[in-house]
Design a protein around this motif. Structure first.
Motif, PDB file in Angstrom:
ATOM      1  N   PRO A 111       0.826  -1.215   0.000  1.00  0.00           N
ATOM      2  CA  PRO A 111       0.000   0.000   0.000  1.00  0.00           C
ATOM      3  C   PRO A 111       0.861   1.266   0.000  1.00  0.00           C
ATOM      4  CG  PRO A 111       0.078  -0.932   2.199  1.00  0.00           C
ATOM      5  CD  PRO A 111       0.805  -1.904   1.295  1.00  0.00           C
ATOM      6  N   ASN A 112       0.225   2.390  -0.339  1.00  0.00           N
ATOM      7  CA  ASN A 112       0.886   3.702  -0.315  1.00  0.00           C
ATOM      8  C   ASN A 112       2.182   3.718  -1.127  1.00  0.00           C
ATOM      9  OD1 ASN A 112      -1.072   4.840   1.519  1.00  0.00           O
ATOM     10  ND2 ASN A 112      -0.063   3.697   3.164  1.00  0.00           N
ATOM     11  N   GLN A 113       2.111   3.227  -2.358  1.00  0.00           N
ATOM     12  CA  GLN A 113       3.292   3.193  -3.224  1.00  0.00           C
ATOM     13  C   GLN A 113       3.668   4.599  -3.683  1.00  0.00           C
ATOM     14  OE1 GLN A 113       5.057   0.470  -4.599  1.00  0.00           O
ATOM     15  NE2 GLN A 113       3.749  -1.296  -4.342  1.00  0.00           N
ATOM     16  N   THR A 114       4.968   4.863  -3.706  1.00  0.00           N
ATOM     17  CA  THR A 114       5.470   6.117  -4.278  1.00  0.00           C
ATOM     18  C   THR A 114       5.726   5.894  -5.770  1.00  0.00           C
ATOM     19  OG1 THR A 114       7.784   5.538  -3.857  1.00  0.00           O
ATOM     20  CG2 THR A 114       6.582   6.674  -2.094  1.00  0.00           C
ATOM     21  N   LEU A 115       6.046   6.952  -6.482  1.00  0.00           N
ATOM     22  CA  LEU A 115       6.352   6.833  -7.903  1.00  0.00           C
ATOM     23  C   LEU A 115       7.547   5.914  -8.121  1.00  0.00           C
ATOM     24  CD1 LEU A 115       6.005   7.699 -10.879  1.00  0.00           C
ATOM     25  CD2 LEU A 115       7.464   9.676 -10.380  1.00  0.00           C
ATOM     26  N   SER A 144       8.775   3.524  -6.085  1.00  0.00           N
ATOM     27  CA  SER A 144       8.502   2.131  -5.740  1.00  0.00           C
ATOM     28  C   SER A 144       7.606   1.463  -6.782  1.00  0.00           C
ATOM     29  CB  SER A 144       7.855   2.032  -4.358  1.00  0.00           C
ATOM     30  OG  SER A 144       6.575   2.638  -4.341  1.00  0.00           O
ATOM     31  N   THR A 145       6.651   2.218  -7.338  1.00  0.00           N
ATOM     32  CA  THR A 145       5.786   1.670  -8.388  1.00  0.00           C
ATOM     33  C   THR A 145       6.602   1.274  -9.608  1.00  0.00           C
ATOM     34  OG1 THR A 145       3.885   3.005  -7.673  1.00  0.00           O
ATOM     35  CG2 THR A 145       3.840   2.154  -9.927  1.00  0.00           C
ATOM     36  N   VAL A 146       7.487   2.171 -10.041  1.00  0.00           N
ATOM     37  CA  VAL A 146       8.342   1.897 -11.201  1.00  0.00           C
ATOM     38  C   VAL A 146       9.260   0.715 -10.911  1.00  0.00           C
ATOM     39  CG1 VAL A 146      10.191   2.805 -12.662  1.00  0.00           C
ATOM     40  CG2 VAL A 146       8.256   4.264 -12.049  1.00  0.00           C
ATOM     41  N   PHE A 147       9.841   0.691  -9.703  1.00  0.00           N
ATOM     42  CA  PHE A 147      10.788  -0.371  -9.362  1.00  0.00           C
ATOM     43  C   PHE A 147      10.136  -1.745  -9.394  1.00  0.00           C
ATOM     44  CE2 PHE A 147      12.430  -3.237  -6.043  1.00  0.00           C
ATOM     45  CZ  PHE A 147      13.704  -3.462  -6.544  1.00  0.00           C
ATOM     46  N   TRP A 148       8.987  -1.897  -8.729  1.00  0.00           N
ATOM     47  CA  TRP A 148       8.355  -3.215  -8.650  1.00  0.00           C
ATOM     48  C   TRP A 148       7.809  -3.678  -9.989  1.00  0.00           C
ATOM     49  CZ3 TRP A 148       9.704  -6.221  -4.984  1.00  0.00           C
ATOM     50  CH2 TRP A 148       9.992  -5.738  -3.716  1.00  0.00           C
ATOM     51  N   GLN A 149       7.289  -2.752 -10.791  1.00  0.00           N
ATOM     52  CA  GLN A 149       6.818  -3.134 -12.122  1.00  0.00           C
ATOM     53  C   GLN A 149       7.998  -3.545 -13.011  1.00  0.00           C
ATOM     54  OE1 GLN A 149       3.847  -3.623 -13.285  1.00  0.00           O
ATOM     55  NE2 GLN A 149       2.596  -2.762 -11.646  1.00  0.00           N
ATOM     56  N   TRP A 150       9.097  -2.815 -12.903  1.00  0.00           N
ATOM     57  CA  TRP A 150      10.290  -3.173 -13.685  1.00  0.00           C
ATOM     58  C   TRP A 150      10.835  -4.536 -13.240  1.00  0.00           C
ATOM     59  CZ3 TRP A 150      15.111  -3.806 -11.262  1.00  0.00           C
ATOM     60  CH2 TRP A 150      16.145  -4.161 -12.135  1.00  0.00           C
ATOM     61  N   LEU A 151      10.909  -4.762 -11.936  1.00  0.00           N
ATOM     62  CA  LEU A 151      11.444  -6.029 -11.429  1.00  0.00           C
ATOM     63  C   LEU A 151      10.553  -7.191 -11.848  1.00  0.00           C
ATOM     64  CD1 LEU A 151      13.652  -7.335  -9.712  1.00  0.00           C
ATOM     65  CD2 LEU A 151      12.191  -6.999  -7.705  1.00  0.00           C
ATOM     66  N   ASN A 152       9.245  -6.999 -11.804  1.00  0.00           N
ATOM     67  CA  ASN A 152       8.314  -8.060 -12.190  1.00  0.00           C
ATOM     68  C   ASN A 152       8.476  -8.426 -13.663  1.00  0.00           C
ATOM     69  OD1 ASN A 152       5.922  -9.810 -11.846  1.00  0.00           O
ATOM     70  ND2 ASN A 152       4.930  -8.314 -13.166  1.00  0.00           N
ATOM     71  N   GLN A 153       8.532  -7.424 -14.532  1.00  0.00           N
ATOM     72  CA  GLN A 153       8.682  -7.705 -15.958  1.00  0.00           C
ATOM     73  C   GLN A 153      10.062  -8.274 -16.282  1.00  0.00           C
ATOM     74  OE1 GLN A 153       6.239  -7.807 -18.041  1.00  0.00           O
ATOM     75  NE2 GLN A 153       4.826  -7.014 -16.486  1.00  0.00           N
ATOM     76  N   SER A 154      11.075  -7.885 -15.531  1.00  0.00           N
ATOM     77  CA  SER A 154      12.418  -8.442 -15.736  1.00  0.00           C
ATOM     78  C   SER A 154      12.440  -9.921 -15.363  1.00  0.00           C
ATOM     79  CB  SER A 154      13.449  -7.675 -14.898  1.00  0.00           C
ATOM     80  OG  SER A 154      13.511  -6.322 -15.289  1.00  0.00           O
ATOM     81  N   HIS A 155      11.785 -10.257 -14.254  1.00  0.00           N
ATOM     82  CA  HIS A 155      11.708 -11.661 -13.831  1.00  0.00           C
ATOM     83  C   HIS A 155      10.917 -12.482 -14.851  1.00  0.00           C
ATOM     84  CE1 HIS A 155       9.929 -14.980 -11.245  1.00  0.00           C
ATOM     85  NE2 HIS A 155      11.218 -15.206 -11.196  1.00  0.00           N
ATOM     86  N   ASN A 156       9.791 -11.937 -15.308  1.00  0.00           N
ATOM     87  CA  ASN A 156       8.990 -12.634 -16.317  1.00  0.00           C
ATOM     88  C   ASN A 156       9.785 -12.869 -17.596  1.00  0.00           C
ATOM     89  OD1 ASN A 156       6.787 -12.704 -14.631  1.00  0.00           O
ATOM     90  ND2 ASN A 156       5.773 -10.934 -15.543  1.00  0.00           N
ATOM     91  N   ALA A 203       3.776  -1.572 -18.656  1.00  0.00           N
ATOM     92  CA  ALA A 203       3.434  -1.820 -17.254  1.00  0.00           C
ATOM     93  C   ALA A 203       3.641  -0.575 -16.405  1.00  0.00           C
ATOM     94  CB  ALA A 203       4.277  -2.978 -16.708  1.00  0.00           C
ATOM     95  N   VAL A 204       4.797   0.060 -16.582  1.00  0.00           N
ATOM     96  CA  VAL A 204       5.104   1.264 -15.794  1.00  0.00           C
ATOM     97  C   VAL A 204       4.146   2.398 -16.146  1.00  0.00           C
ATOM     98  CG1 VAL A 204       6.823   3.059 -15.410  1.00  0.00           C
ATOM     99  CG2 VAL A 204       7.520   0.653 -15.414  1.00  0.00           C
ATOM    100  N   SER A 205       3.898   2.596 -17.428  1.00  0.00           N
ATOM    101  CA  SER A 205       3.021   3.686 -17.861  1.00  0.00           C
ATOM    102  C   SER A 205       1.610   3.528 -17.308  1.00  0.00           C
ATOM    103  CB  SER A 205       2.967   3.751 -19.397  1.00  0.00           C
ATOM    104  OG  SER A 205       4.249   3.951 -19.940  1.00  0.00           O
ATOM    105  N   VAL A 208      -1.942   8.007 -10.587  1.00  0.00           N
ATOM    106  CA  VAL A 208      -2.143   9.461 -10.644  1.00  0.00           C
ATOM    107  C   VAL A 208      -3.628   9.789 -10.745  1.00  0.00           C
ATOM    108  CG1 VAL A 208      -1.759  11.532 -12.042  1.00  0.00           C
ATOM    109  CG2 VAL A 208       0.139   9.960 -11.611  1.00  0.00           C
ATOM    110  N   LEU A 209      -4.355   9.053 -11.578  1.00  0.00           N
ATOM    111  CA  LEU A 209      -5.795   9.293 -11.727  1.00  0.00           C
ATOM    112  C   LEU A 209      -6.541   9.047 -10.414  1.00  0.00           C
ATOM    113  CD1 LEU A 209      -6.536   7.676 -15.223  1.00  0.00           C
ATOM    114  CD2 LEU A 209      -6.525  10.113 -14.644  1.00  0.00           C
ATOM    115  N   VAL A 210      -6.172   7.978  -9.713  1.00  0.00           N
ATOM    116  CA  VAL A 210      -6.834   7.663  -8.447  1.00  0.00           C
ATOM    117  C   VAL A 210      -6.547   8.741  -7.403  1.00  0.00           C
ATOM    118  CG1 VAL A 210      -6.907   6.026  -6.529  1.00  0.00           C
ATOM    119  CG2 VAL A 210      -6.855   5.185  -8.865  1.00  0.00           C
ATOM    120  N   GLN A 211      -5.301   9.212  -7.356  1.00  0.00           N
ATOM    121  CA  GLN A 211      -4.938  10.234  -6.373  1.00  0.00           C
ATOM    122  C   GLN A 211      -5.647  11.561  -6.638  1.00  0.00           C
ATOM    123  OE1 GLN A 211      -0.658  10.330  -6.599  1.00  0.00           O
ATOM    124  NE2 GLN A 211      -0.411   8.380  -5.515  1.00  0.00           N
ATOM    125  N   ARG A 212      -5.955  11.827  -7.900  1.00  0.00           N
ATOM    126  CA  ARG A 212      -6.631  13.085  -8.259  1.00  0.00           C
ATOM    127  C   ARG A 212      -8.149  12.975  -8.180  1.00  0.00           C
ATOM    128  NH1 ARG A 212      -3.189  15.225 -13.567  1.00  0.00           N
ATOM    129  NH2 ARG A 212      -1.215  15.615 -12.453  1.00  0.00           N
TER     130      ARG A 212
END
Length: 291
Positions: free
Chosen positions: A102-106, A108-120, A150-152, A159-163
């Motif tokens: 929860p409460n992901q920052t920009l 952390s969001t980029v990092f975990w999405q990048w790591l997931n796609q790299s592992h895949n 994934a990152v985009s 961003v949409l949810v926060q706004r």
């Protein structure tokens, strides 16, 4: 003594269970994704390989290691442990937990999405069909497309949810927990399209009942592409949708409210259970060889 019905007689070069039914494919892939094969020693693996080489008649004795879970069927090379199908769940679960924090920052969001796609990408490459060598550039293209999409999508949806001022902070937090699924599912489809779009133009090999190539078909290629894309969408669904739903309920219990440090370990167990259920089910949906 006759073999038990649930364990058919061994046939060299063929799966233990019939692949024409969902249940047979499910039993087959339970063996393939079994994490216990990660701990098979080198000497035990060589014994299993030698036993298959020497096999002529009869059935294998009980306890023989599933060679297919460790060695690539086309290259006969040992697959690196984190990228085996049997390592997909234990090595992929920490990444799923990270995606659902929860409460992901920009960052952390980029990092975990990048790591997931790299592992895949590593798992896909390690378990690729090596009968027809593909240029490395195609894998890189698919990897970059998956990471960018994934990152985009993840960043854009956050961003949409926060706004969205109409939502309460609690509702925004709950919605944000479901953002990883559309991001990962879209990236998986993007990866499949970029990696295999040439098959739609050139077609794929069509085999007869004896395994001989009788031609190529663009219709078969389209069919295979759709099945692969559907599998890539179904796989992350229970993994990234069920844990947020379950955790939103568990976090309201007195146990976790009084012990907030237990939230992360409990979430890890929930993600592990969801991953363990989803992987064999998803890859069993369609036969590897369609008729």
């Amino acid at each position: 003594m006759a073999e038990p019905a649930e364990y058919p007689p061994f046939q060299l070069g063929k799966p233990r269970f019939q692949q024409t039914s969902f249940y047979g494919r499910f039993r087959h892939f339970l063996d393939i994704v079994d994490p216990r094969t990660l701990f098979v020693t080198e000497s035990r693996l060589k014994e299993a390989v030698q036993l298959l080489e020497d096999y002529k008649h009869g059935t294998l004795p009980p306890g023989v290691t599933n060679k297919e879970a460790i060695i690539h069927p086309d290259t006969n090379e040992k697959i690196f442990m984190p990228f085996r199908m049997s390592g997909y769940i234990p090595f992929g679960t920490p990444i799923v937990v990270g995606l659902l924090l929860p409460n992901q920052t920009l960052v952390s969001t980029v990092f975990w999405q990048w790591l997931n796609q790299s592992h895949n990408a590593c798992v896909n490459y390690a378990n690729r069909n090596a009968t027809k060598p593909s240029p490395t550039s195609k894998f890189i293209q698919g990897y970059l497309g998956a990471v960018i999409s994934a990152v985009s999508i993840a960043v854009g949806l956050n961003v949409l949810v926060q706004r969205a001022n109409k939502f309460t902070p609690a509702t925004r937090l709950l919605i944000q927990r479901f953002v990883p699924f559309p991001a990962v599912a879209s990236a998986n489809i993007c990866n499949v399209v970029l990696m295999r779009h040439t098959e739609l133009e050139e077609g794929i090999d069509v085999l007869d009942s004896n395994g001989n190539i009788v031609g190529s078909s663009r219709i078969a290629a389209k069919h295979a592409l759709i099945e692969t894309a559907l599998t890539r969408v179904v796989l992350p669904m229970p993994i990234l949708v069920l844990p947020p739903m379950i955790m939103s309920i568990l976090e309201k219990t007195s146990l976790l409210r009084s012990r907030p440090r237990m939230v992360l370990p409990v979430q890890g167990l929930v993600c592990l259970a969801a991953f363990g259920l989803a992987l064999p089910l998803a890859i069993s949906l369609f036969p590897q060889m369609s008729e």
